[in-house]
Write an enzyme that holds these catalytic residues in place. Structure first.
Site, mmCIF file in Angstrom:
data_model
loop_
_atom_site.group_PDB
_atom_site.id
_atom_site.type_symbol
_atom_site.label_atom_id
_atom_site.label_comp_id
_atom_site.label_asym_id
_atom_site.label_seq_id
_atom_site.Cartn_x
_atom_site.Cartn_y
_atom_site.Cartn_z
ATOM 1 N N LYS A 10 0.734 -1.137 0.177
ATOM 2 C CA LYS A 10 0.021 -0.043 0.003
ATOM 3 C C LYS A 10 0.859 1.056 0.033
ATOM 4 O O LYS A 10 2.200 1.315 0.708
ATOM 5 C CB LYS A 10 -0.861 0.177 0.640
ATOM 6 N N PRO A 95 9.249 -4.789 0.291
ATOM 7 C CA PRO A 95 10.688 -4.562 1.071
ATOM 8 C C PRO A 95 9.915 -3.891 2.074
ATOM 9 O O PRO A 95 8.918 -3.849 2.222
ATOM 10 C CB PRO A 95 10.871 -3.140 0.376
ATOM 11 N N VAL A 96 10.596 -5.061 3.249
ATOM 12 C CA VAL A 96 10.553 -5.454 4.461
ATOM 13 C C VAL A 96 10.411 -4.136 4.948
ATOM 14 O O VAL A 96 11.669 -2.672 4.813
ATOM 15 C CB VAL A 96 11.387 -6.516 5.225
ATOM 16 N N ALA A 98 9.279 -0.794 6.250
ATOM 17 C CA ALA A 98 9.346 0.203 3.871
ATOM 18 C C ALA A 98 8.392 1.220 4.410
ATOM 19 O O ALA A 98 8.423 1.785 3.123
ATOM 20 C CB ALA A 98 9.363 -0.284 2.410
ATOM 21 N N ALA A 101 3.432 -1.551 4.669
ATOM 22 C CA ALA A 101 2.767 -2.305 4.686
ATOM 23 C C ALA A 101 2.562 -4.122 4.406
ATOM 24 O O ALA A 101 1.508 -4.753 4.273
ATOM 25 C CB ALA A 101 0.799 -2.147 4.901
ATOM 26 N N GLY A 102 4.162 -4.291 4.305
ATOM 27 C CA GLY A 102 4.016 -5.304 3.351
ATOM 28 C C GLY A 102 3.597 -6.085 4.492
ATOM 29 O O GLY A 102 3.390 -7.919 3.951
ATOM 30 N N GLY A 103 4.004 -6.535 5.424
ATOM 31 C CA GLY A 103 3.734 -7.382 6.771
ATOM 32 C C GLY A 103 2.216 -7.939 6.902
ATOM 33 O O GLY A 103 1.496 -8.413 7.118
ATOM 34 N N SER A 104 0.970 -6.304 7.367
ATOM 35 C CA SER A 104 -0.200 -6.407 7.310
ATOM 36 C C SER A 104 -0.650 -7.167 5.640
ATOM 37 O O SER A 104 -1.561 -7.830 5.988
ATOM 38 C CB SER A 104 -0.576 -5.109 7.450
ATOM 39 N N ASP A 137 -3.229 -1.664 10.225
ATOM 40 C CA ASP A 137 -3.010 -1.357 8.893
ATOM 41 C C ASP A 137 -3.972 -3.311 8.161
ATOM 42 O O ASP A 137 -3.882 -3.039 6.622
ATOM 43 C CB ASP A 137 -1.779 -1.841 7.666
HETATM 44 O O1 C5P Z 1 -0.803 -1.802 14.849
HETATM 45 P P1 C5P Z 1 0.296 -1.760 14.269
HETATM 46 O O2 C5P Z 1 0.384 -3.115 15.204
HETATM 47 O O3 C5P Z 1 0.478 -2.030 12.987
HETATM 48 O O4 C5P Z 1 1.128 -0.629 15.303
HETATM 49 C C1 C5P Z 1 2.389 -0.281 15.672
HETATM 50 C C2 C5P Z 1 2.937 0.554 16.019
HETATM 51 O O5 C5P Z 1 2.461 1.302 15.425
HETATM 52 C C3 C5P Z 1 1.738 0.355 17.217
HETATM 53 O O6 C5P Z 1 2.527 -0.214 18.384
HETATM 54 C C4 C5P Z 1 1.772 2.498 17.440
HETATM 55 O O7 C5P Z 1 2.892 2.495 18.284
HETATM 56 C C5 C5P Z 1 1.629 3.098 16.380
HETATM 57 N N1 C5P Z 1 0.618 3.138 16.022
HETATM 58 C C6 C5P Z 1 -0.006 3.845 16.075
HETATM 59 N N2 C5P Z 1 -1.342 4.432 16.387
HETATM 60 C C7 C5P Z 1 -2.309 4.128 14.558
HETATM 61 C C8 C5P Z 1 -1.447 2.899 14.252
HETATM 62 C C9 C5P Z 1 -0.129 2.460 14.830
HETATM 63 O O8 C5P Z 1 0.101 5.384 17.518
HETATM 64 N N3 C5P Z 1 -3.518 4.244 14.788
#
Ligand code: C5P
Length: 288
Positions: A10, A95-96, A98, A101-104, A137
């Site tokens: 994305k 790319p990791v 990056a 949102a590759g993992g997501s 994501d």
């Molecule tokens: O949800 P996810 O594990 O992908 O989020 C990774 C980190 O990004 C969270 O631990 C948080 O620090 C931050 N984050 C945030 N607000 C969001 C999405 C992510 O603060 N809306």
């Protein structure tokens, strides 16, 4: 029998941070776009129980630590179905670390495969809800396309598609930690915010120029000085003829929008010698 699904990267056409929430996350408003740079996720049922993950990148987690395994676990918890044994194999192209949102997207691909196999009448909304248990994501990656994402990133509204164009996506050699970058943000101190209503109107009118003019990512305003390569790559994209360029997500990847293929392909060739990865992409939409 194996089941394979493309997991699309994305881009953020716009990324705004509205405030910090009591749960430690941030309220966001983002215009997301999936592109045809994709990992291939293959799920193979096996006789022994448990979920294993293998990838062509040896440093990625193989077991429960991989978001793809987490997605499978959440799917079976949420549906109450018994979890049979699976091998998940991921061929990485995105790319990791990056900002793409590759993992997501790998996790979302696992969710789409599992829905097809076990609960084909599960609604998109329900699958996105399960995605939200996996990561912020993931709901968007389940749906894909051109979407307004709000809240933590899980409140999705469909937008008209980005008009046809070429996207040059460039990953500088550095990596940026997403939580670390969020920690830099003082929402009241952000100097500018993206014009998301204007971008939405431009999408409704099929006005690529109007969208390009409004690319904006507030994370660029708080990027520590050591990531100056992001701005160098952005300048290079503009010099090479991009209508506009922006960082995506929490970076460090940068993309430029081009109307025509030839200048976009020439930009990729010109960027590669700078020691960055560069990809020529178009928009994409996961199959339902
Ligand atoms: O949800 P996810 O594990 O992908 O989020 C990774 C980190 O990004 C969270 O631990 C948080 O620090 C931050 N984050 C945030 N607000 C969001 C999405 C992510 O603060 N809306």
């Amino acid at each position: 029998m194996n089941y394979t699904e493309s997991a699309y990267a994305k881009l953020n056409l716009a990324l705004d941070i509205l405030g910090r929430r009591p749960d430690g996350y941030h309220d966001m408003r983002m215009v997301m776009q999936s592109i045809d740079l994709a990992d291939q996720v293959t799920l193979s049922p096996r006789s022994e129980p448990g979920i294993s993950v293998s990838t062509d990148l040896p440093y990625l987690p193989k077991g429960d630590g991989n978001i793809a395994a987490k997605a499978a676990a959440r799917f079976f918890e949420a549906t109450g179905l018994p979890c049979p044994g699976f091998d998940i194999d991921i061929f990485k192209q995105i790319p990791v670390c990056a900002g793409m949102a590759g993992g997501s997207s790998d996790g979302a691909a696992v969710l789409r495969i599992l829905r097809r196999l076990y609960v084909p009448d599960m609604t998109e909304e329900r699958l996105e809800e399960i995605g939200a248990l996996v990561g912020s994501d993931v709901p968007y990656c389940v749906r894909g396309g051109t979407v307004l994402a709000e809240g933590r990133g899980e409140r999705l509204s469909a937008l008209p598609p980005l008009p046809p164009c070429w996207l040059v996506v460039c990953k500088p050699a550095c990596s940026i930690s997403t939580p670390e970058l969020f920690a830099q943000v003082r929402v009241k101190k952000l100097r500018c915010h993206p014009d998301i209503p204007g971008m939405t109107a431009a999408l409704e009118q099929g006005d690529l120029e109007g969208v390009a003019r409004r690319l904006y990512n507030v994370f660029e305003d708080v990027l520590p000085r050591r990531y100056s390569q992001v701005f160098e790559v952005k300048s290079s994209l503009l010099e090479l003829g991009a209508m506009a360029a922006s960082m995506t997500g929490s970076g460090p990847s940068v993309f430029g929008i081009f109307r025509e293929e030839d200048p976009a392909a020439r930009a990729v060739d010109a960027l590669l010698p700078l020691g960055v990865s560069a990809f020529l992409c178009r928009t994409a939409q996961p199959r339902p």
